[in-house]
Design a protein around this motif. Structure first.
Motif, PDB file in Angstrom:
ATOM      1  N   ALA A 280     -63.385  51.954  13.148  1.00 61.36           N
ATOM      2  CA  ALA A 280     -63.516  50.950  14.214  1.00 61.36           C
ATOM      3  C   ALA A 280     -64.832  51.089  14.967  1.00 61.36           C
ATOM      4  O   ALA A 280     -65.515  50.089  15.249  1.00 61.36           O
ATOM      5  N   ILE A 281     -65.216  52.316  15.313  1.00 63.16           N
ATOM      6  CA  ILE A 281     -66.456  52.520  16.070  1.00 63.16           C
ATOM      7  C   ILE A 281     -67.679  52.200  15.222  1.00 63.16           C
ATOM      8  O   ILE A 281     -68.626  51.554  15.694  1.00 63.16           O
ATOM      9  N   LEU A 282     -67.692  52.614  13.969  1.00 61.01           N
ATOM     10  CA  LEU A 282     -68.840  52.302  13.103  1.00 61.01           C
ATOM     11  C   LEU A 282     -69.010  50.792  12.946  1.00 61.01           C
ATOM     12  O   LEU A 282     -70.140  50.273  13.004  1.00 61.01           O
ATOM     13  N   GLU A 283     -67.902  50.073  12.767  1.00 58.62           N
ATOM     14  CA  GLU A 283     -67.980  48.615  12.633  1.00 58.62           C
ATOM     15  C   GLU A 283     -68.471  47.963  13.921  1.00 58.62           C
ATOM     16  O   GLU A 283     -69.307  47.047  13.890  1.00 58.62           O
ATOM     17  N   LEU A 284     -67.983  48.440  15.046  1.00 59.01           N
ATOM     18  CA  LEU A 284     -68.399  47.857  16.321  1.00 59.01           C
ATOM     19  C   LEU A 284     -69.878  48.121  16.596  1.00 59.01           C
ATOM     20  O   LEU A 284     -70.593  47.241  17.092  1.00 59.01           O
ATOM     21  N   LEU A 285     -70.343  49.314  16.297  1.00 58.20           N
ATOM     22  CA  LEU A 285     -71.763  49.616  16.501  1.00 58.20           C
ATOM     23  C   LEU A 285     -72.647  48.704  15.656  1.00 58.20           C
ATOM     24  O   LEU A 285     -73.732  48.293  16.102  1.00 58.20           O
ATOM     25  N   LEU A 286     -72.189  48.374  14.459  1.00 64.45           N
ATOM     26  CA  LEU A 286     -72.930  47.417  13.627  1.00 64.45           C
ATOM     27  C   LEU A 286     -72.950  46.038  14.271  1.00 64.45           C
ATOM     28  O   LEU A 286     -73.990  45.374  14.327  1.00 64.45           O
ATOM     29  N   GLU A 287     -71.801  45.598  14.754  1.00 65.06           N
ATOM     30  CA  GLU A 287     -71.710  44.279  15.400  1.00 65.06           C
ATOM     31  C   GLU A 287     -72.614  44.183  16.620  1.00 65.06           C
ATOM     32  O   GLU A 287     -73.212  43.142  16.889  1.00 65.06           O
ATOM     33  N   LEU A 288     -72.727  45.285  17.354  1.00 63.83           N
ATOM     34  CA  LEU A 288     -73.559  45.315  18.569  1.00 63.83           C
ATOM     35  C   LEU A 288     -75.012  45.642  18.262  1.00 63.83           C
ATOM     36  O   LEU A 288     -75.814  45.787  19.193  1.00 63.83           O
ATOM     37  N   LYS A 289     -75.327  45.802  16.966  1.00 61.09           N
ATOM     38  CA  LYS A 289     -76.690  46.140  16.535  1.00 61.09           C
ATOM     39  C   LYS A 289     -77.167  47.460  17.150  1.00 61.09           C
ATOM     40  O   LYS A 289     -78.326  47.603  17.571  1.00 61.09           O
ATOM     41  N   LEU A 290     -76.261  48.426  17.158  1.00 59.33           N
ATOM     42  CA  LEU A 290     -76.573  49.752  17.690  1.00 59.33           C
ATOM     43  C   LEU A 290     -76.689  50.805  16.583  1.00 59.33           C
ATOM     44  O   LEU A 290     -76.859  51.981  16.873  1.00 59.33           O
ATOM     45  N   ARG A 291     -76.632  50.365  15.339  1.00 49.54           N
ATOM     46  CA  ARG A 291     -76.895  51.273  14.210  1.00 49.54           C
ATOM     47  C   ARG A 291     -77.407  50.484  13.005  1.00 49.54           C
ATOM     48  O   ARG A 291     -77.294  49.280  12.963  1.00 49.54           O
TER      49      ARG A 291
ATOM     50  N   ALA B 227     -68.804  58.530  13.095  1.00 43.86           N
ATOM     51  CA  ALA B 227     -68.876  57.612  14.228  1.00 43.86           C
ATOM     52  C   ALA B 227     -69.348  58.323  15.492  1.00 43.86           C
ATOM     53  O   ALA B 227     -70.111  57.755  16.288  1.00 43.86           O
ATOM     54  N   LEU B 228     -68.903  59.548  15.701  1.00 39.70           N
ATOM     55  CA  LEU B 228     -69.366  60.310  16.861  1.00 39.70           C
ATOM     56  C   LEU B 228     -70.867  60.551  16.778  1.00 39.70           C
ATOM     57  O   LEU B 228     -71.580  60.435  17.786  1.00 39.70           O
ATOM     58  N   ASP B 229     -71.374  60.852  15.583  1.00 36.80           N
ATOM     59  CA  ASP B 229     -72.818  61.058  15.402  1.00 36.80           C
ATOM     60  C   ASP B 229     -73.582  59.766  15.668  1.00 36.80           C
ATOM     61  O   ASP B 229     -74.648  59.776  16.310  1.00 36.80           O
ATOM     62  N   ALA B 230     -73.051  58.645  15.177  1.00 38.90           N
ATOM     63  CA  ALA B 230     -73.713  57.358  15.373  1.00 38.90           C
ATOM     64  C   ALA B 230     -73.711  56.957  16.846  1.00 38.90           C
ATOM     65  O   ALA B 230     -74.685  56.380  17.359  1.00 38.90           O
ATOM     66  N   LEU B 231     -72.622  57.248  17.532  1.00 33.72           N
ATOM     67  CA  LEU B 231     -72.527  56.945  18.960  1.00 33.72           C
ATOM     68  C   LEU B 231     -73.561  57.752  19.734  1.00 33.72           C
ATOM     69  O   LEU B 231     -74.248  57.224  20.616  1.00 33.72           O
ATOM     70  N   ARG B 232     -73.702  59.003  19.402  1.00 35.41           N
ATOM     71  CA  ARG B 232     -74.679  59.865  20.061  1.00 35.41           C
ATOM     72  C   ARG B 232     -76.103  59.391  19.755  1.00 35.41           C
ATOM     73  O   ARG B 232     -76.964  59.360  20.639  1.00 35.41           O
ATOM     74  N   ALA B 233     -76.344  58.985  18.522  1.00 35.74           N
ATOM     75  CA  ALA B 233     -77.679  58.568  18.103  1.00 35.74           C
ATOM     76  C   ALA B 233     -78.157  57.307  18.822  1.00 35.74           C
ATOM     77  O   ALA B 233     -79.363  57.144  19.064  1.00 35.74           O
ATOM     78  N   CYS B 234     -77.223  56.422  19.176  1.00 35.65           N
ATOM     79  CA  CYS B 234     -77.624  55.180  19.844  1.00 35.65           C
ATOM     80  C   CYS B 234     -77.696  55.331  21.360  1.00 35.65           C
ATOM     81  O   CYS B 234     -77.992  54.353  22.070  1.00 35.65           O
ATOM     82  N   GLY B 235     -77.427  56.532  21.861  1.00 33.36           N
ATOM     83  CA  GLY B 235     -77.500  56.754  23.294  1.00 33.36           C
ATOM     84  C   GLY B 235     -76.237  56.386  24.039  1.00 33.36           C
ATOM     85  O   GLY B 235     -76.248  56.235  25.267  1.00 33.36           O
ATOM     86  N   GLY B 236     -75.119  56.255  23.300  1.00 37.10           N
ATOM     87  CA  GLY B 236     -73.858  55.914  23.926  1.00 37.10           C
ATOM     88  C   GLY B 236     -73.181  57.118  24.558  1.00 37.10           C
ATOM     89  O   GLY B 236     -73.636  58.256  24.437  1.00 37.10           O
ATOM     90  N   GLY B 237     -72.069  56.862  25.224  1.00 40.49           N
ATOM     91  CA  GLY B 237     -71.326  57.928  25.891  1.00 40.49           C
ATOM     92  C   GLY B 237     -69.874  57.949  25.458  1.00 40.49           C
ATOM     93  O   GLY B 237     -69.335  56.937  25.002  1.00 40.49           O
ATOM     94  N   LEU B 238     -69.242  59.105  25.599  1.00 39.01           N
ATOM     95  CA  LEU B 238     -67.848  59.284  25.221  1.00 39.01           C
ATOM     96  C   LEU B 238     -67.077  59.901  26.380  1.00 39.01           C
ATOM     97  O   LEU B 238     -67.427  60.979  26.860  1.00 39.01           O
ATOM     98  N   ILE B 239     -66.041  59.208  26.815  1.00 41.00           N
ATOM     99  CA  ILE B 239     -65.157  59.693  27.874  1.00 41.00           C
ATOM    100  C   ILE B 239     -63.788  59.943  27.269  1.00 41.00           C
ATOM    101  O   ILE B 239     -63.108  59.012  26.832  1.00 41.00           O
TER     102      ILE B 239
END
Length: 263
Positions: free
Chosen positions: A252-263, A33-45
């Protein structure tokens, strides 16, 4: 995505018991999920009761040094790329308030400043080197309450009179001069202007952050009492993971990224 948004998604996450395993302090299960978040240009706080030096090491190890972090339960911020502790004036003032408390109440609270490195290691499960970083505080004082329940009410009343807040986290009662994870979250949302915000946590001190996000995720933690049902769960704006810690975080993050069409 509308050009008005600076980044597609900004994730705010607690660490212990959420992104990091409660017992092993390992986050590797959240790697996909961290890799997918980085790949879509997202940020982590990262948003934790941990100190700046503690979070800096974790942030560096996971490869998110380009983003700030919320430290010491929202009492302070760690800038992007920063590794140090910062000015400890607030912490010194906080310890001064503790030292002026009535003796019977003061004896009931054992803060990190009252403990040796070895004692902090024992109550947290941290290695000695990590426990030393946990003692390098700038804004807040976590500790164990060892007095009675009636004394705790008196202690909290005394603190409130000194404008000190006390918040329950996963393991400790943490004292500070205010500012919550949600307060810092609002400032960072204004700075990064994301299209979607997510917050993940497992403890009472995460509730305000969960409620402030577009999507809140309560991460299962079998080591503590589950959070009570929160407003927003009936509409699935706030959801709960079935898997614990980083495994639940990952799902949770992988599923949400799919829902938002970010992966």
């Amino acid at each position: 995505m509308s050009p008005m948004f600076a980044i597609p998604i900004l994730v705010f996450t607690d660490l212990d018991g959420t992104l990091i395993d409660h017992a092993s302090y390992d986050a590797s299960a959240a790697g996909p999920a961290l890799d997918a978040l980085r790949a879509c240009g997202g940020g982590l706080i990262m948003a934790s009761s941990k100190t700046g030096p503690e979070i800096a090491r974790i942030r560096d190890a996971l490869g998110w040094v380009g983003f700030p972090a919320i430290v010491e339960n929202g009492a302070g911020l760690l800038s992007a790329g920063e590794m140090g502790q910062g000015d400890a004036a607030q912490y010194k003032a906080l310890r001064g308030v503790l030292d002026k408390a009535p003796q019977d109440l003061r004896q009931g609270f054992c803060g990190f400043g009252d403990m040796s490195v070895a004692e902090v290691a024992a109550v947290t499960g941290l290695a000695q080197t990590d426990a030393a970083l946990a003692k390098q505080r700038a804004f807040s004082e976590p500790g164990l309450w060892e007095g009675t329940d009636p004394q705790l009410k008196q202690f909290l009343s005394y603190l409130a009179g000194q404008r000190v807040t006390a918040r329950e986290g996963g393991r400790f009662l943490t004292l500070s001069f205010g500012q919550t994870k949600a307060d810092r979250m609002a400032d960072l949302i204004a700075e990064f202007n994301p299209a979607h915000t997510v917050a993940l946590g497992d403890a009472p001190n995460d509730v305000e952050m969960l409620q402030a996000a577009d999507t809140g995720v309560i991460v299962a933690n079998p080591h503590r009492v589950a959070l009570p049902r929160l407003p927003g769960e009936e509409t699935s704006r706030i959801i709960r993971t079935k898997l614990p810690g980083p495994q639940g975080w990952n799902a949770a993050i992988l599923e949400l990224l799919l829902e938002l069409k970010l992966r």
